[in-house]
Design an enzyme around this catalytic site. Structure first.
Site, PDB file in Angstrom:
ATOM      1  CG  LEU A 191      -2.206  -0.819   1.137  1.00  0.00           C
ATOM      2  CD1 LEU A 191      -1.949  -2.265   0.765  1.00  0.00           C
ATOM      3  CD2 LEU A 191      -2.994  -0.730   2.433  1.00  0.00           C
ATOM      4  CE  LYS A 273      -4.217   3.937   7.698  1.00  0.00           C
ATOM      5  NZ  LYS A 273      -3.277   3.803   8.826  1.00  0.00           N
ATOM      6  N   GLY A 295       3.226   0.520   5.647  1.00  0.00           N
ATOM      7  CA  GLY A 295       4.333   1.241   6.283  1.00  0.00           C
ATOM      8  C   GLY A 295       4.011   1.673   7.697  1.00  0.00           C
ATOM      9  CB  CYS A 464      13.018  11.675 -17.460  1.00  0.00           C
ATOM     10  SG  CYS A 464      11.518  10.868 -18.045  1.00  0.00           S
TER      11      CYS A 464
END
Length: 490
Positions: A191, A273, A295, A464
């Site tokens: 996530l 959540k 995390g 890039c």
């Protein structure tokens, strides 16, 4: 000749023969996939307990040094390598000839240092390994006045290998990433929010040999998604380039709206959540993935207390991995800096799904379930059903989400300015020059804050390496009303 000796992570070395063989084959395959993108002439050899990487080049010294540096940069970011050594090999005629070759390579490194000589030898020679160590060590001690032989814990170990008529010297040692080769351990779904925590958690999973896919819950529109994709792409390109992965985007704004309308204020964070875990579990199952990565860290925010995490986890049977669970915030930021993702993370705006005046830190499961009965779960089902599953390698996937098209040109019109939006690390290694045009270096993580200060009468073409960041940034700036942006694709 550019040559490296690759040593596997010690945890691989202690595995059974069959496991070790499989891990080495995976690493060999990954090395070929990644390094042959740097130079098609790279050769990789598998020697069971180590691997060798060779690139036979006749380029000029400056080009050869640039190639060497690119190979070092890549080798340092491949999971499964504990360290790698720059090698120099050649033939020899006598023990004294070996000493002279060693002296040429090591003399500058030995100044004002203690050292020892270690020799591994195979084949028939007029000297033993110990005799070679004494002869070479004594000669180095005589010729480098400030150096001193020290057998225990020296500053420098002169490592030599003598195989029949070949001398192999270790010129310099480099630290590797460690861990296990991809994808030796399975797949996970991380996530990712674009911030410090999810970036570091994803990196740690890759380091453990887990092919890491990304799931993003969009709360801030196109600009939010573009920023998070930059982070996911950076981690993938730098640390798991050997394997394709998915980037899944779920529009979670309608879910948040439902929570704000129906859920008690103190429980909003925990229930948000839980909704994310429900959605993540469905996405993971649809992709055949058995674990979710977050995390989260104990006590960092109200939803991350032991009690609340326990309530959140009850919503799914899916395995949830939290590699940062005991880490302090500063430790996470330091690690984010180490992996080269700090600049992106700190430029990422904070998108809060729900804000409670008094969020609970001790949610009661029965109360949470009672609140969720007021929630319209068709909203969550529709959000998951509409999820966009994208290949992170695809250059033009942004076009699937935007009505307008970003102009891409290989030949630039007169007066066009090229904005090199690569990171400073990339521009230092490989500076960009475009004949007849001004090139301005402005890293992509500073574009949002600094582009408006540029001369807006000019047309800017973003550059890039692969075009992905250029396209995403051009789309974001077009959404903000800038029409003078395009992409330079030579």
């Amino acid at each position: 000749m550019i040559e490296f000796l690759i040593k596997l992570h010690p945890e691989i070395a202690i595995k059974s023969k069959s496991v070790r063989k499989r891990q080495t084959l995976l690493l060999e395959r990954n090395l070929k996939t990644i390094l042959q993108q740097v130079d098609a002439g790279v050769e990789v050899s598998n020697n069971f307990d180590h691997l060798t990487v060779r690139c036979d080049t006749t380029d000029a010294a400056v080009q050869q040094e640039a190639l060497r540096q690119r190979l070092i940069d890549r080798l340092g970011c491949i999971p499964g390598i504990v360290y790698f050594a720059e090698m120099q090999s050649g033939s020899f005629t006598s023990l004294h000839d070996i000493f002279e070759q060693v002296l040429e390579v090591y003399a500058p490194q030995l100044e004002h240092k203690t050292f020892s000589v270690r020799v591994r030898r195979s084949g028939n020679h007029e000297f033993t390994s110990i005799e070679a160590e004494r002869y070479i060590g004594g000669g180095l001690n005589q010729h480098v006045a400030s150096a001193k032989v020290q057998l225990k814990k020296p500053d420098l170990v002169v490592t030599l290998e003598i195989r029949k008529d070949r001398l192999i010297m270790v010129r310099k040692m480099h630290q590797g990433m460690g861990g296990f080769p991809l994808p030796s351990q399975s797949d996970v779904l991380s996530l990712i929010s674009g911030g410090y925590d999810s970036a570091v958690a994803s990196y740690l999973m890759i380091r453990k040999g887990l092919r890491t896919h990304y799931l993003f819950f969009n709360l801030g529109g196109a600009a939010h998604e573009a920023g998070v994709r930059e982070m996911a792409f950076h981690i993938w390109q730098k640390y798991s380039l050997s394997h394709k992965v998915k980037f899944v985007s779920v529009n979670f704004a309608p879910v948040v709206d439902q929570i704000l309308e129906t859920i008690d204020s103190g429980l909003m964070g925990v229930i948000l959540k839980r909704m994310m875990m429900r959605a993540a579990s469905e996405v993971a199952e649809s992709l055949g993935i058995k674990a979710i990565v977050t995390g989260e860290s104990i006590g960092q925010v109200s939803s991350q207390t032991i009690t609340n995490l326990n309530v959140i986890d009850r919503v799914t049977d899916m395995l949830i991995l939290r590699p940062l669970i005991y880490q302090d915030k500063q430790e996470i930021i330091d690690m984010c800096r180490k992996i080269g993702a700090e600049d992106i993370a700190k430029s990422m705006p904070e998108y809060c799904g729900v804000i409670s005046k008094k969020p609970t830190v001790n949610a009661v499961l029965s109360e949470v379930r009672a609140n969720e009965q007021k929630f319209d779960f068709t909203v969550l089902e529709q959000a998951v059903k509409a999820a966009k599953v994208l290949d992170i390698r695809t250059v033009d996937y942004q076009a699937e989400q935007q009505a307008h098209v970003v102009t891409e040109l290989a030949q630039l019109p007169a007066g066009a300015v090229v904005l090199d939006i690569r990171s400073p690390e990339e521009t230092d290694i490989k500076p960009l020059t475009v004949d007849g045009h001004n090139v301005v270096e402005l890293p992509f993580f500073r574009l949002a804050s600094q582009f408006a200060s540029l001369d807006q009468s000019k047309q800017y073409y973003f550059y890039c390496e692969r075009g992905v960041m250029s396209r995403l940034q051009a789309v974001v700036l077009q959404d903000q009303g800038f029409s003078n942006v395009a992409v330079y694709r030579p």
